[in-house]
Design an enzyme around this catalytic site. Structure first.
Site, PDB file in Angstrom:
ATOM      1  N   GLU A 148       0.799  -1.228   0.000  1.00  0.00           N
ATOM      2  CA  GLU A 148       0.000   0.000   0.000  1.00  0.00           C
ATOM      3  C   GLU A 148       0.831   1.276   0.000  1.00  0.00           C
ATOM      4  OE1 GLU A 148      -2.367  -0.522   3.471  1.00  0.00           O
ATOM      5  OE2 GLU A 148      -4.002  -1.403   2.326  1.00  0.00           O
ATOM      6  N   GLY A 355     -19.049   9.236  22.521  1.00  0.00           N
ATOM      7  CA  GLY A 355     -19.206   7.846  22.095  1.00  0.00           C
ATOM      8  C   GLY A 355     -20.404   7.708  21.178  1.00  0.00           C
ATOM      9  N   CYS A 382     -19.884  15.608  24.899  1.00  0.00           N
ATOM     10  CA  CYS A 382     -20.655  15.144  23.747  1.00  0.00           C
ATOM     11  C   CYS A 382     -21.689  14.100  24.193  1.00  0.00           C
ATOM     12  CB  CYS A 382     -19.725  14.649  22.657  1.00  0.00           C
ATOM     13  SG  CYS A 382     -20.469  14.810  21.022  1.00  0.00           S
ATOM     14  N   MET A 385     -22.552  14.714  27.699  1.00  0.00           N
ATOM     15  CA  MET A 385     -23.521  15.786  27.977  1.00  0.00           C
ATOM     16  C   MET A 385     -24.943  15.282  27.701  1.00  0.00           C
ATOM     17  SD  MET A 385     -24.333  19.101  25.703  1.00  0.00           S
ATOM     18  CE  MET A 385     -25.627  20.264  26.003  1.00  0.00           C
ATOM     19  N   HIS A 515     -16.123  18.943  21.674  1.00  0.00           N
ATOM     20  CA  HIS A 515     -14.958  18.204  22.184  1.00  0.00           C
ATOM     21  C   HIS A 515     -13.823  19.174  22.513  1.00  0.00           C
ATOM     22  CE1 HIS A 515     -16.282  14.078  21.316  1.00  0.00           C
ATOM     23  NE2 HIS A 515     -16.965  14.632  20.330  1.00  0.00           N
ATOM     24  N   GLU A 517     -11.313  18.695  24.216  1.00  0.00           N
ATOM     25  CA  GLU A 517      -9.999  18.025  24.300  1.00  0.00           C
ATOM     26  C   GLU A 517      -9.155  18.231  23.035  1.00  0.00           C
ATOM     27  OE1 GLU A 517     -12.947  16.549  24.145  1.00  0.00           O
ATOM     28  OE2 GLU A 517     -12.911  14.595  23.132  1.00  0.00           O
TER      29      GLU A 517
HETATM   30  N1  GLN Z   1     -23.442   9.607  19.465  1.00  0.00           N
HETATM   31  C1  GLN Z   1     -23.681  10.976  19.771  1.00  0.00           C
HETATM   32  C2  GLN Z   1     -24.089  11.768  18.544  1.00  0.00           C
HETATM   33  O1  GLN Z   1     -23.838  11.367  17.442  1.00  0.00           O
HETATM   34  C3  GLN Z   1     -22.481  11.618  20.447  1.00  0.00           C
HETATM   35  C4  GLN Z   1     -21.287  11.693  19.567  1.00  0.00           C
HETATM   36  C5  GLN Z   1     -20.019  11.970  20.343  1.00  0.00           C
HETATM   37  O2  GLN Z   1     -19.980  11.773  21.548  1.00  0.00           O
HETATM   38  N2  GLN Z   1     -18.971  12.357  19.664  1.00  0.00           N
HETATM   39  O3  GLN Z   1     -24.647  12.830  18.684  1.00  0.00           O
END
Ligand code: GLN
Length: 543
Positions: A148, A355, A382, A385, A515, A517
């Protein structure tokens, strides 16, 4: 015109080419040079956006909304230069563009081939957008010898010729393994790897040799002789005690001097690496420690939360404390014998990160509740929250509160919105669209409430942060959430999308839709992480 440094890897993967590229850029910056780093990924995905974190680690998001390789996170953290879409390309993207052009008839009947069409696209990518730069460091993913990566090495060979002498330098990373039973470091894999890349027409100028033991003079001389480089250009790269020591360590070993020499540039004046010395002083001499529980899904693979981990460490640097991260599997709390309380009790603060998907979300909601009730500092990012809002809604009596991400729900406290404003105008998202490219991605502004905790933390009321999500907290539930003590303290400038929630009756409870971070740097820790770690430190003194 910018000079180009090409970074390749041999022998095995995971030798730290990304850190090498970032550290070299940091050392060159410390001499006043302007640098940019680019990553070439030889896989066939168009971008890493749809790849599993298990396969590929974190997806790093740039201000301009590109979903990129996690190495771009290192680049930003080490240089402070915001990465862009044009800093990461994959073979998949190159082929997609070439095939689209071919279908349009742009090639006027010519046979489309790897050489010259793919190699030209790679060269164009390397050369684009480089005005005003002194150095462009191009990291080629994969290992020399992979099928590759061949077109990339070929493009690199051509570029060395096209740009002329003195404009390009090749740095090759290899492994010098320690063979315990023989009690020796072995140079043969390095010799073979250099022979391999040289047979493709690229003679390395500098070798970075990863090793577990210092390389004795005799072995260094042997590598130099067989690999056709000066002895001083054989750079010893022992494992570092912190990634933030790598620029200082590689500088001591002569990496930036050798690269400059290979370009025929002076090595004086010496670089000013004081900001790295300051970071390492805080890392080496902490005045306390805190333990943060990160309740997530990909806890077996810390690379999945790379930027988060680093941002927590930066928060520690800001407070001069060591940050111990305890990765907690959210699913544990969903099992009948799952014991949230005893798992979370030792934590000085709890963080629920981003997530995707339903798995583990009830465990995350249980962790939010624990942090809320016990008044333990809580940071939701994200999905974190969104979980804090679902927890709040349920506490306010909305029993079926959930997210449409997890299926149909009568109470979509978190749901898919289909339209929103960005700088480029109205954006649309289709529920049935492709998974790649339907997210709110990149930098968006938010307006913070004047008296809010977050405005005090940021020291301002207008912020810009990076997003990567498909679902949003549903502002229709504002009144219900407020009943549960949750305040919307940050909104999109048009007032439609909740960006931040907080609990004024709690010592530190903040949920953010973005995010933060991604934007934290060791020498410029993100204010939310600095404040969160300060709150954890306070908590550690209470328990
Ligand atoms: N799964 C959630 C969404 O798509 C949060 C995404 C995330 O945490 N980056 O809104």
């Amino acid at each position: 015109m910018a000079r180009f440094v090409f970074v390749t890897g041999g022998v095995v993967s995971s030798l730290g080419k990304g850190l090498l590229s970032a550290s070299l850029a940091a050392c060159l910056q410390a001499r006043g040079y302007k640098c940019r780093i680019r990553k070439f990924d030889p896989y066939l995905n168009v971008d890493p956006g749809t790849m599993s974190p298990y396969q590929h680690g974190e997806v790093y998001v740039t201000d301009d909304g590109a979903e990129t390789d996690l190495d771009l996170g290192h680049y930003e953290r080490f240089t402070g230069v915001s990465a862009r879409q044009s800093d990461n390309v994959t073979t998949g993207r190159i082929y997609r563009d070439i095939i689209a052009r071919e279908r349009r008839g742009d090639y006027l009947g010519a046979t489309v081939q790897v050489i010259p069409h793919v190699t030209n696209a790679i060269k164009e990518f390397a050369l684009a957008d480089t005005d005003g730069l002194d150095f462009v460091i191009c990291e080629i993913g994969g290992t020399v010898g992979d099928i590759e990566s061949l077109p990339y090495i070929e493009a690199l060979r051509q570029l060395r010729n096209d740009l002329g002498r003195g404009q390009t330098v090749s740095v090759h990373t290899t492994l010098v393994p320690w063979i315990k039973v023989a009690g020796e470091l072995k140079t043969k894999p390095t010799q073979h790897s250099v022979r391999e890349i040289a047979s493709l027409g690229v003679q390395p100028d500098v070798l970075l040799c990863r090793c577990e033991m210092p390389i004795p003079e005799a072995e260094r001389a042997k590598i130099a002789q067989f690999c056709n480089v000066p002895k001083s250009a054989v750079i010893e790269a022992l494992d570092a005690r912190s990634i933030y020591d790598v620029p200082l360590q590689y500088h001591r070993e002569g990496l930036d001097d050798e690269v400059l020499k290979a370009f025929g540039l002076p090595t004086e004046p010496r670089p000013d690496l004081s900001r790295w010395e300051g970071v390492m002083d805080a890392v080496d001499h902490p005045e306390g420690e805190v333990t943060i529980g990160v309740v997530g899904k990909y806890v077996g693979l810390p690379d999945a939360y790379k930027s988060l981990r680093e941002a927590l460490i930066h928060g520690g640097i800001a407070n001069r404390v060591k940050v111990n991260i305890k990765w907690v599997d959210a699913e544990l709390f969903e099992k009948p014998d799952g014991d949230t309380i005893s798992e979370l009790e030792p934590m000085h603060a709890i963080l629920v990160p981003g997530g995707f998907g339903e798995r583990g979300t009830e465990g995350k909601i249980a962790s939010v509740r624990f942090a809320k009730e016990r008044k333990v500092p809580f940071f939701g990012i994200c999905l974190g929250m969104q979980m804090a809002c679902i927890e709040g809604a349920r506490a306010a009596g909305i029993e079926g509160a959930s997210s449409t991400e997890f299926g149909d729900t009568p109470e979509p406290v978190v749901g898919m919105i289909t339209e929103w404003m960005s700088e480029e105008g109205l954006q649309e998202r289709r529920a049935g669209g492709d998974l790649g490219g339907t997210m709110r991605l990149g930098a968006y502004e938010a307006t913070l409430g004047g008296n809010s905790h977050v405005a005090a933390i940021y020291g301002k009321t207008q912020i810009s942060e990076r997003h990567r999500h498909r679902y949003e907290v549903n502002a229709h539930y504002k009144a219900d959430l407020e009943k549960s003590g949750l305040v919307f303290s940050g909104m999109s400038p048009d007032g439609r999308l909740p960006e931040i929630v907080e609990r004024p009756d709690h010592p530190w409870f903040v949920g953010v839709q973005f995010h933060p971070e991604y934007k934290s740097r060791p020498f410029d820790p993100h204010p939310l992480f600095a404040s969160f770690i300060a709150a954890a430190l306070k908590q550690s003194r209470l328990v």
